[in-house]
Design a protein around this motif. Structure first.
Motif, PDB file in Angstrom:
ATOM      1  N   ALA A 249       0.832  -1.206   0.000  1.00 50.05           N
ATOM      2  CA  ALA A 249       0.000   0.000   0.000  1.00 50.05           C
ATOM      3  C   ALA A 249       0.868   1.259   0.000  1.00 50.05           C
ATOM      4  O   ALA A 249       0.585   2.219  -0.743  1.00 50.05           O
ATOM      5  CB  ALA A 249      -0.922  -0.010   1.220  1.00 50.05           C
ATOM      6  N   MET A 250       1.923   1.271   0.786  1.00 50.28           N
ATOM      7  CA  MET A 250       2.832   2.427   0.794  1.00 50.28           C
ATOM      8  C   MET A 250       3.521   2.586  -0.555  1.00 50.28           C
ATOM      9  O   MET A 250       3.706   3.707  -1.056  1.00 50.28           O
ATOM     10  CB  MET A 250       3.868   2.239   1.900  1.00 50.28           C
ATOM     11  CG  MET A 250       3.297   2.266   3.303  1.00 50.28           C
ATOM     12  SD  MET A 250       4.522   1.862   4.571  1.00 50.28           S
ATOM     13  CE  MET A 250       5.736   3.144   4.281  1.00 50.28           C
ATOM     14  N   TRP A 251       3.891   1.498  -1.184  1.00 50.68           N
ATOM     15  CA  TRP A 251       4.529   1.541  -2.511  1.00 50.68           C
ATOM     16  C   TRP A 251       3.583   2.162  -3.533  1.00 50.68           C
ATOM     17  O   TRP A 251       3.967   3.043  -4.323  1.00 50.68           O
ATOM     18  CB  TRP A 251       4.905   0.119  -2.907  1.00 50.68           C
ATOM     19  CG  TRP A 251       5.817   0.000  -4.103  1.00 50.68           C
ATOM     20  CD1 TRP A 251       5.862   0.828  -5.194  1.00 50.68           C
ATOM     21  CD2 TRP A 251       6.809  -0.999  -4.345  1.00 50.68           C
ATOM     22  NE1 TRP A 251       6.806   0.402  -6.094  1.00 50.68           N
ATOM     23  CE2 TRP A 251       7.398  -0.719  -5.581  1.00 50.68           C
ATOM     24  CE3 TRP A 251       7.230  -2.113  -3.622  1.00 50.68           C
ATOM     25  CZ2 TRP A 251       8.399  -1.526  -6.117  1.00 50.68           C
ATOM     26  CZ3 TRP A 251       8.230  -2.900  -4.161  1.00 50.68           C
ATOM     27  CH2 TRP A 251       8.809  -2.603  -5.392  1.00 50.68           C
ATOM     28  N   LEU A 252       2.336   1.721  -3.528  1.00 48.45           N
ATOM     29  CA  LEU A 252       1.376   2.230  -4.510  1.00 48.45           C
ATOM     30  C   LEU A 252       0.999   3.681  -4.235  1.00 48.45           C
ATOM     31  O   LEU A 252       0.744   4.448  -5.171  1.00 48.45           O
ATOM     32  CB  LEU A 252       0.132   1.336  -4.509  1.00 48.45           C
ATOM     33  CG  LEU A 252       0.348  -0.092  -4.997  1.00 48.45           C
ATOM     34  CD1 LEU A 252      -0.915  -0.912  -4.830  1.00 48.45           C
ATOM     35  CD2 LEU A 252       0.806  -0.109  -6.447  1.00 48.45           C
ATOM     36  N   VAL A 253       0.954   4.073  -2.975  1.00 48.12           N
ATOM     37  CA  VAL A 253       0.657   5.478  -2.653  1.00 48.12           C
ATOM     38  C   VAL A 253       1.780   6.381  -3.146  1.00 48.12           C
ATOM     39  O   VAL A 253       1.547   7.472  -3.696  1.00 48.12           O
ATOM     40  CB  VAL A 253       0.443   5.635  -1.140  1.00 48.12           C
ATOM     41  CG1 VAL A 253       0.526   7.093  -0.735  1.00 48.12           C
ATOM     42  CG2 VAL A 253      -0.910   5.092  -0.748  1.00 48.12           C
ATOM     43  N   ALA A 254       3.024   5.938  -2.976  1.00 44.71           N
ATOM     44  CA  ALA A 254       4.165   6.760  -3.388  1.00 44.71           C
ATOM     45  C   ALA A 254       4.250   6.916  -4.897  1.00 44.71           C
ATOM     46  O   ALA A 254       4.786   7.916  -5.396  1.00 44.71           O
ATOM     47  CB  ALA A 254       5.465   6.154  -2.853  1.00 44.71           C
ATOM     48  N   THR A 255       3.725   5.960  -5.657  1.00 41.34           N
ATOM     49  CA  THR A 255       3.819   6.030  -7.117  1.00 41.34           C
ATOM     50  C   THR A 255       2.539   6.534  -7.784  1.00 41.34           C
ATOM     51  O   THR A 255       2.546   6.754  -8.996  1.00 41.34           O
ATOM     52  CB  THR A 255       4.146   4.633  -7.685  1.00 41.34           C
ATOM     53  OG1 THR A 255       3.149   3.690  -7.231  1.00 41.34           O
ATOM     54  CG2 THR A 255       5.506   4.168  -7.216  1.00 41.34           C
TER      55      THR A 255
ATOM     56  N   ARG B 202       5.634   4.377 -13.424  1.00 40.98           N
ATOM     57  CA  ARG B 202       4.873   3.307 -14.077  1.00 40.98           C
ATOM     58  C   ARG B 202       5.623   1.982 -13.977  1.00 40.98           C
ATOM     59  O   ARG B 202       5.022   0.925 -13.734  1.00 40.98           O
ATOM     60  CB  ARG B 202       4.612   3.666 -15.539  1.00 40.98           C
ATOM     61  CG  ARG B 202       3.759   2.646 -16.266  1.00 40.98           C
ATOM     62  CD  ARG B 202       3.516   3.043 -17.694  1.00 40.98           C
ATOM     63  NE  ARG B 202       4.711   2.999 -18.492  1.00 40.98           N
ATOM     64  CZ  ARG B 202       4.737   2.639 -19.774  1.00 40.98           C
ATOM     65  NH1 ARG B 202       3.620   2.290 -20.387  1.00 40.98           N
ATOM     66  NH2 ARG B 202       5.862   2.646 -20.445  1.00 40.98           N
ATOM     67  N   ILE B 203       6.935   2.007 -14.154  1.00 41.31           N
ATOM     68  CA  ILE B 203       7.726   0.778 -14.036  1.00 41.31           C
ATOM     69  C   ILE B 203       7.659   0.235 -12.611  1.00 41.31           C
ATOM     70  O   ILE B 203       7.566  -0.987 -12.391  1.00 41.31           O
ATOM     71  CB  ILE B 203       9.174   1.049 -14.469  1.00 41.31           C
ATOM     72  CG1 ILE B 203       9.211   1.433 -15.958  1.00 41.31           C
ATOM     73  CG2 ILE B 203      10.055  -0.162 -14.216  1.00 41.31           C
ATOM     74  CD1 ILE B 203      10.580   1.844 -16.444  1.00 41.31           C
ATOM     75  N   LEU B 204       7.682   1.124 -11.626  1.00 39.08           N
ATOM     76  CA  LEU B 204       7.575   0.683 -10.239  1.00 39.08           C
ATOM     77  C   LEU B 204       6.218   0.051  -9.949  1.00 39.08           C
ATOM     78  O   LEU B 204       6.116  -0.879  -9.134  1.00 39.08           O
ATOM     79  CB  LEU B 204       7.823   1.859  -9.299  1.00 39.08           C
ATOM     80  CG  LEU B 204       9.256   2.402  -9.269  1.00 39.08           C
ATOM     81  CD1 LEU B 204       9.344   3.608  -8.349  1.00 39.08           C
ATOM     82  CD2 LEU B 204      10.230   1.318  -8.830  1.00 39.08           C
ATOM     83  N   VAL B 205       5.174   0.543 -10.598  1.00 44.99           N
ATOM     84  CA  VAL B 205       3.857  -0.082 -10.439  1.00 44.99           C
ATOM     85  C   VAL B 205       3.867  -1.490 -11.020  1.00 44.99           C
ATOM     86  O   VAL B 205       3.294  -2.430 -10.434  1.00 44.99           O
ATOM     87  CB  VAL B 205       2.773   0.784 -11.105  1.00 44.99           C
ATOM     88  CG1 VAL B 205       1.441   0.050 -11.143  1.00 44.99           C
ATOM     89  CG2 VAL B 205       2.612   2.098 -10.363  1.00 44.99           C
ATOM     90  N   PHE B 206       4.527  -1.664 -12.159  1.00 45.96           N
ATOM     91  CA  PHE B 206       4.644  -3.003 -12.735  1.00 45.96           C
ATOM     92  C   PHE B 206       5.405  -3.933 -11.783  1.00 45.96           C
ATOM     93  O   PHE B 206       5.021  -5.094 -11.603  1.00 45.96           O
ATOM     94  CB  PHE B 206       5.362  -2.931 -14.078  1.00 45.96           C
ATOM     95  CG  PHE B 206       4.589  -2.218 -15.144  1.00 45.96           C
ATOM     96  CD1 PHE B 206       3.231  -2.017 -15.029  1.00 45.96           C
ATOM     97  CD2 PHE B 206       5.225  -1.730 -16.293  1.00 45.96           C
ATOM     98  CE1 PHE B 206       2.501  -1.355 -16.010  1.00 45.96           C
ATOM     99  CE2 PHE B 206       4.510  -1.075 -17.277  1.00 45.96           C
ATOM    100  CZ  PHE B 206       3.153  -0.885 -17.139  1.00 45.96           C
ATOM    101  N   VAL B 207       6.469  -3.416 -11.189  1.00 48.33           N
ATOM    102  CA  VAL B 207       7.249  -4.234 -10.248  1.00 48.33           C
ATOM    103  C   VAL B 207       6.405  -4.583  -9.023  1.00 48.33           C
ATOM    104  O   VAL B 207       6.450  -5.714  -8.514  1.00 48.33           O
ATOM    105  CB  VAL B 207       8.529  -3.485  -9.847  1.00 48.33           C
ATOM    106  CG1 VAL B 207       9.277  -4.234  -8.756  1.00 48.33           C
ATOM    107  CG2 VAL B 207       9.434  -3.299 -11.058  1.00 48.33           C
ATOM    108  N   ALA B 208       5.618  -3.632  -8.528  1.00 42.45           N
ATOM    109  CA  ALA B 208       4.763  -3.892  -7.364  1.00 42.45           C
ATOM    110  C   ALA B 208       3.725  -4.959  -7.670  1.00 42.45           C
ATOM    111  O   ALA B 208       3.432  -5.812  -6.821  1.00 42.45           O
ATOM    112  CB  ALA B 208       4.081  -2.599  -6.921  1.00 42.45           C
ATOM    113  N   SER B 209       3.175  -4.940  -8.872  1.00 40.71           N
ATOM    114  CA  SER B 209       2.184  -5.951  -9.231  1.00 40.71           C
ATOM    115  C   SER B 209       2.814  -7.330  -9.312  1.00 40.71           C
ATOM    116  O   SER B 209       2.231  -8.328  -8.845  1.00 40.71           O
ATOM    117  CB  SER B 209       1.536  -5.581 -10.572  1.00 40.71           C
ATOM    118  OG  SER B 209       0.906  -4.325 -10.490  1.00 40.71           O
ATOM    119  N   GLY B 210       4.009  -7.416  -9.894  1.00 45.38           N
ATOM    120  CA  GLY B 210       4.688  -8.704  -9.924  1.00 45.38           C
ATOM    121  C   GLY B 210       5.060  -9.184  -8.529  1.00 45.38           C
ATOM    122  O   GLY B 210       4.935 -10.379  -8.220  1.00 45.38           O
ATOM    123  N   THR B 211       5.488  -8.268  -7.680  1.00 41.89           N
ATOM    124  CA  THR B 211       5.806  -8.639  -6.302  1.00 41.89           C
ATOM    125  C   THR B 211       4.563  -9.096  -5.563  1.00 41.89           C
ATOM    126  O   THR B 211       4.612  -9.981  -4.699  1.00 41.89           O
ATOM    127  CB  THR B 211       6.431  -7.440  -5.571  1.00 41.89           C
ATOM    128  OG1 THR B 211       7.550  -6.962  -6.328  1.00 41.89           O
ATOM    129  CG2 THR B 211       6.885  -7.820  -4.189  1.00 41.89           C
TER     130      THR B 211
END
Length: 285
Positions: free
Chosen positions: A86-92, A104-113
């Motif tokens: 949740a903190m990752w997605l809020v920051a991006t 956008r790349i970090l969102v892709f990484v968060a989804s894979g994680t």
């Protein structure tokens, strides 16, 4: 020398990016709600353990300790990854809405994680429960009944036999929340990976085609540079294109002298004209 290339122009923000932004915020709320639900279930189950221990005064302390440890472990397995994601997605979320491709790349990484975390949670939940709730106590063989069954613990019977509406509701609600999180994550990734969003995040990936123009003077049609003063006497003829690599002055009239643009003082007849070969004067001897 060729003119400097202009920076690519960013198109307007597509609707898909706006929808992905709001879905990302909804995903954050669900993750925080799942973490809060895990903490509430841990507090509730700890109270159930205390109640069962009070009902059975001679309960084995190792059994009570094992149940409390298992309760804390399951809460950490569910709550900590949910809060971190949740903190990752809020920051991006904000940078994604502004068009930052790194976000956008970090969102892709968060989804894979997220997929890996859900898989790890399922596996760890299946392995941790029997390990943390098992109690290595010695059992007297004389207490085993005739059917070779282990005797039931009074503490476990008091803990799990009582009706627990909140605990029975936690498992389906948590499972539905995890399924909703995975669905929204897939939707966000799909919306941010569509071609309109990709062109907005990375301008210049799909350059616009130049306007068609007929090839002239043998130059390729890939350079359809047509000057506004074509067809004017003294300049390029109409329809002629300029070859690549030539720098064109935007105001060629500024380079003309007054004598070149006006009629000579002697009139049109005083302009030089070629002399016929037969009338050429004889050079001096």
């Amino acid at each position: 020398m060729s003119p400097p290339a202009l920076a690519p122009v960013r198109p307007p923000r597509p609707v898909t990016v706006t929808i992905a932004f709001w879905l990302q915020l909804a995903l954050v709320l669900i993750l925080l709600g799942l973490a809060g639900l895990a903490v509430a279930e841990a507090v509730h189950f700890d109270g159930q353990i205390t109640r069962a221990a009070q009902l059975v005064p001679d309960a084995d302390p190792a059994e009570v300790t094992g149940e409390r440890r298992g309760n804390i472990a399951m809460t950490l397995v569910i709550g900590v990854p949910a809060v971190l994601l949740a903190m990752w997605l809020v920051a991006t979320a904000g940078p994604v809405r502004r068009g930052l491709n790194t976000a956008r790349i970090l969102v892709f990484v968060a989804s894979g994680t997220q997929l890996l975390v859900c898989f790890a949670q399922c596996c760890s939940g299946g392995f941790l429960v029997p390990l943390l709730t098992s109690v290595p106590t010695e059992v007297d063989p004389t207490t085993i009944d005739s059917e070779d069954e282990w005797p039931e613990s009074e503490f476990f019977e008091a803990l799990y036999s009582a009706a627990d509406p909140f605990g029975d509701l936690f498992i389906p609600v948590a499972g539905l929340s995890v399924l909703l999180v995975l669905t929204l994550s897939a939707a966000v990734v799909l919306l941010l990976a569509l071609p309109p969003a990709n062109r907005w995040f990375v301008p210049g990936t799909a350059p616009s085609k130049p306007p068609p123009a007929p090839a002239a003077m043998g130059w390729p049609s890939a350079y359809p540079l047509v000057l506004p003063w074509q067809g004017t006497p003294g300049f390029l003829p109409s329809g002629q294109q300029v070859p690549p690599g030539y720098l064109i002055c935007p105001d060629p009239a500024a380079h003309l002298t007054p004598s070149a643009s006006t009629t000579p003082p002697g009139g049109p007849e005083s302009t030089l004209s070629p002399v016929p070969p037969g009338d050429a004067p004889e050079p001096p001897r």
